[in-house]
Design an enzyme around this catalytic site. Structure first.
Site, PDB file in Angstrom:
ATOM      1  N   ARG A   1      -8.373  -9.021  12.886  1.00  0.00           N
ATOM      2  CA  ARG A   1      -7.984  -7.963  13.822  1.00  0.00           C
ATOM      3  C   ARG A   1      -8.760  -8.141  15.117  1.00  0.00           C
ATOM      4  O   ARG A   1      -9.984  -8.338  15.101  1.00  0.00           O
ATOM      5  CB  ARG A   1      -8.238  -6.575  13.219  1.00  0.00           C
TER       6      ARG A   1
ATOM      7  N   HIS B   1      -0.803  -3.243  -3.196  1.00  0.00           N
ATOM      8  CA  HIS B   1       0.433  -2.536  -2.880  1.00  0.00           C
ATOM      9  C   HIS B   1       1.209  -2.301  -4.165  1.00  0.00           C
ATOM     10  O   HIS B   1       1.455  -3.247  -4.923  1.00  0.00           O
ATOM     11  CB  HIS B   1       1.254  -3.315  -1.855  1.00  0.00           C
TER      12      HIS B   1
ATOM     13  N   HIS C   1       0.013   2.029  -0.627  1.00  0.00           N
ATOM     14  CA  HIS C   1      -1.022   1.106  -0.153  1.00  0.00           C
ATOM     15  C   HIS C   1      -2.359   1.611  -0.700  1.00  0.00           C
ATOM     16  O   HIS C   1      -2.697   2.786  -0.530  1.00  0.00           O
ATOM     17  CB  HIS C   1      -1.102   1.095   1.374  1.00  0.00           C
TER      18      HIS C   1
ATOM     19  N   GLN D   1     -10.056  -7.652   2.223  1.00  0.00           N
ATOM     20  CA  GLN D   1      -9.958  -6.369   1.537  1.00  0.00           C
ATOM     21  C   GLN D   1      -9.611  -6.571   0.067  1.00  0.00           C
ATOM     22  O   GLN D   1      -8.989  -7.573  -0.297  1.00  0.00           O
ATOM     23  CB  GLN D   1      -8.863  -5.503   2.172  1.00  0.00           C
TER      24      GLN D   1
ATOM     25  N   CYS E   1       0.257  -5.932   3.856  1.00  0.00           N
ATOM     26  CA  CYS E   1       1.431  -5.244   3.321  1.00  0.00           C
ATOM     27  C   CYS E   1       2.771  -5.919   3.624  1.00  0.00           C
ATOM     28  O   CYS E   1       3.584  -6.082   2.695  1.00  0.00           O
ATOM     29  CB  CYS E   1       1.445  -3.771   3.733  1.00  0.00           C
TER      30      CYS E   1
ATOM     31  N   LYS F   1      -1.796   9.876   3.795  1.00  0.00           N
ATOM     32  CA  LYS F   1      -2.760   9.162   2.961  1.00  0.00           C
ATOM     33  C   LYS F   1      -3.843  10.094   2.434  1.00  0.00           C
ATOM     34  O   LYS F   1      -4.072  11.189   2.962  1.00  0.00           O
ATOM     35  CB  LYS F   1      -3.408   8.023   3.747  1.00  0.00           C
TER      36      LYS F   1
ATOM     37  N   ASP G   1      -7.180  -5.436  -1.531  1.00  0.00           N
ATOM     38  CA  ASP G   1      -5.954  -4.781  -1.078  1.00  0.00           C
ATOM     39  C   ASP G   1      -4.908  -4.768  -2.191  1.00  0.00           C
ATOM     40  O   ASP G   1      -4.735  -5.755  -2.897  1.00  0.00           O
ATOM     41  CB  ASP G   1      -5.414  -5.547   0.123  1.00  0.00           C
TER      42      ASP G   1
END
Length: 448
Positions: free
Chosen positions: A156, A178, A303, A174, A127, A257, A176
């Site tokens: 991570r 945005h 997100h 991911q 992000c 979320k 992912d």
């Protein structure tokens, strides 16, 4: 006085005997479907101590991975913009995003030779880099929503004792996204993203339940921003008309979320996708767009993840399907087995024909018995095996064995078989088409 040490005992109770039997059956199924065991047995991936928490993908596993990523990329090609951003950043970015103070212990820090400090980090999420890119251009209200998607590698720093196969790793990717949008677009965007996510799960036969998570104790941003974010996201969720559960205090540290929990084929729930509404990032990164009044306005960020991580989702799919993937997803879709060397050329021609259509077909012309080769294909869960003998070579047919069909064989023309395979791939059918109940037989050479 020395007291006897207490022991903690866990127990599970059931109201009916059949509920207990179902529970015990599912426990056994979970053992058989363990992705760590099946992943190795099917030659999909391996884990080595030289890279703890990171998977080594074999050629078959890489095909599976790329097929899944390609499916996501195909679904996103119209309404989303794919980007790539760097993997390494200095702490300035993470301080701006709030991760340096809230998430630093989970980041892989890198020594900066110029400062002599560990003030660089591999990115644990995408992000902040997406925000930097969005902020680098001027945007009009007409072009919103802007949807950035990426498949970049993330790291991570999970505790070594918490690592578990593909479900808990240190390196992952991911699907992912945005989304940068106006406040008045929140409701329609949440519905769009929700339909996108749920239809994705439907492709795999996974059913999802929705959960709405509110502000956690550790968070960034003012209560006023959180009030606005929670009210907006909940109104959008209510507007979809879908039922959901509450998860008080379980939101992300920057916003509320919607979580998607899916149930697999043996009844286990997995938390996968998410839609997170973020009013804090636009403030921290000074994001703006030019409104209809020609003045700057603050956008909102959503997100969105669908699979969660590809690694964890593949682990779930391995266990959900027990390694018997749908034809479109299977690393090896068709195996052609000539019964003798005399028919190798015919078999090779069929393999070449299927490959020309994009079908993942292989030839097994080893000097092994037919029974041995067929049995190996069954163990490796190949969706279709085509046995070629004298009659099949002469008549341009195949003696087809579908996965799960036992010894049943179906005689098909090569044209009909190729058309069937292509249609199953096109429609992403969940199950291979088994032979009719009555065994249609094959030439004597084609029987195992």
């Amino acid at each position: 006085m020395k007291r006897q040490m207490l022991k903690r005992i866990y127990a599970t109770a059931f109201f009916k005997k059949d509920e207990l039997e179902t529970h015990l059956h599912n426990l056994e199924e979970a053992k058989k479907r363990d992705h760590r065991v099946l992943g190795k047995a099917l030659g999909l991936f391996q884990l080595f101590p030289q890279a703890p928490g990171a998977a080594f993908w074999t050629p078959k596993g890489t095909t599976l991975y790329n097929t899944l990523e390609g499916f996501v990329r195909e679904r996103q090609q119209e309404a989303f913009q794919e980007i790539k951003t760097p993997l390494l950043y200095n702490k300035k970015l993470w301080e701006q995003s709030g991760h340096w103070g809230k998430y630093k212990e989970n980041m892989f820090l890198v020594l900066d030779n110029e400062t002599g400090e560990h003030d660089m980090s591999l990115k644990p999420m995408n992000c902040p880099s997406h925000h930097v890119l969005f902020a680098s251009h001027k945007h009009s209200y007409r072009e919103l929503p802007v949807r950035y998607v990426t498949f970049d590698v993330l790291h991570r720093n999970e505790l070594s004792g918490a690592l578990s196969g593909l479900t808990r790793v240190r390196q992952f990717s991911q699907d992912d996204c945005h989304v940068y949008l106006r406040e008045d677009q929140i409701e329609s965007e949440v519905k769009f993203l929700m339909d996108f996510i749920l239809s994705y799960y439907d492709t795999f036969g996974l059913k999802a339940t929705l959960k709405f998570a509110t502000r956690p104790e550790q968070r960034i941003g003012s209560d006023e921003l959180w009030d606005r974010a929670e009210a907006a996201l909940r109104a959008a969720l209510d507007g979809t008309g879908r039922p959901y559960e509450m998860k008080e205090g379980d939101g992300a540290f920057y916003g509320p979320k919607i979580d998607f929990d899916v149930t697999d084929s043996i009844g286990r729930a997995w938390q996968l996708g998410t839609i997170q509404l973020d009013y804090n990032a636009p403030e921290r990164f000074d994001l703006s767009y030019t409104g209809e009044d020609n003045a700057p306005h603050r956008p909102v960020v959503i997100h969105r993840a669908v699979s969660g991580s590809f690694e964890r989702f593949i682990a779930i799919l391995i266990e959900h399907f027990g390694g018997a993937f749908p034809l479109w997803l299977a690393p090896e879709q068709v195996r052609v087995i000539p019964i003798a060397i005399d028919y190798n050329d015919h078999a090779q021609q069929l393999v070449a024909r299927m490959k020309a259509h994009g079908i993942r077909a292989t030839l097994d012309a080893r000097n092994e018995t037919l029974n041995y080769r067929v049995r190996e294909g069954e163990v490796e869960k190949v969706p279709y095996m085509c046995v070629l003998g004298r009659r099949e070579a002469e008549e341009h047919t195949v003696a087809l064995r579908a996965r799960g069909g036992g010894k049943k064989q179906e005689i098909l023309s090569q044209d009909a078989f190729v058309a069937r395979v292509l249609e199953e791939i096109r429609t992403r059918a969940l199950a291979v088409a088994a032979a009719p109940a009555a065994d249609t037989g094959a030439s004597g050479e084609g029987e195992a």
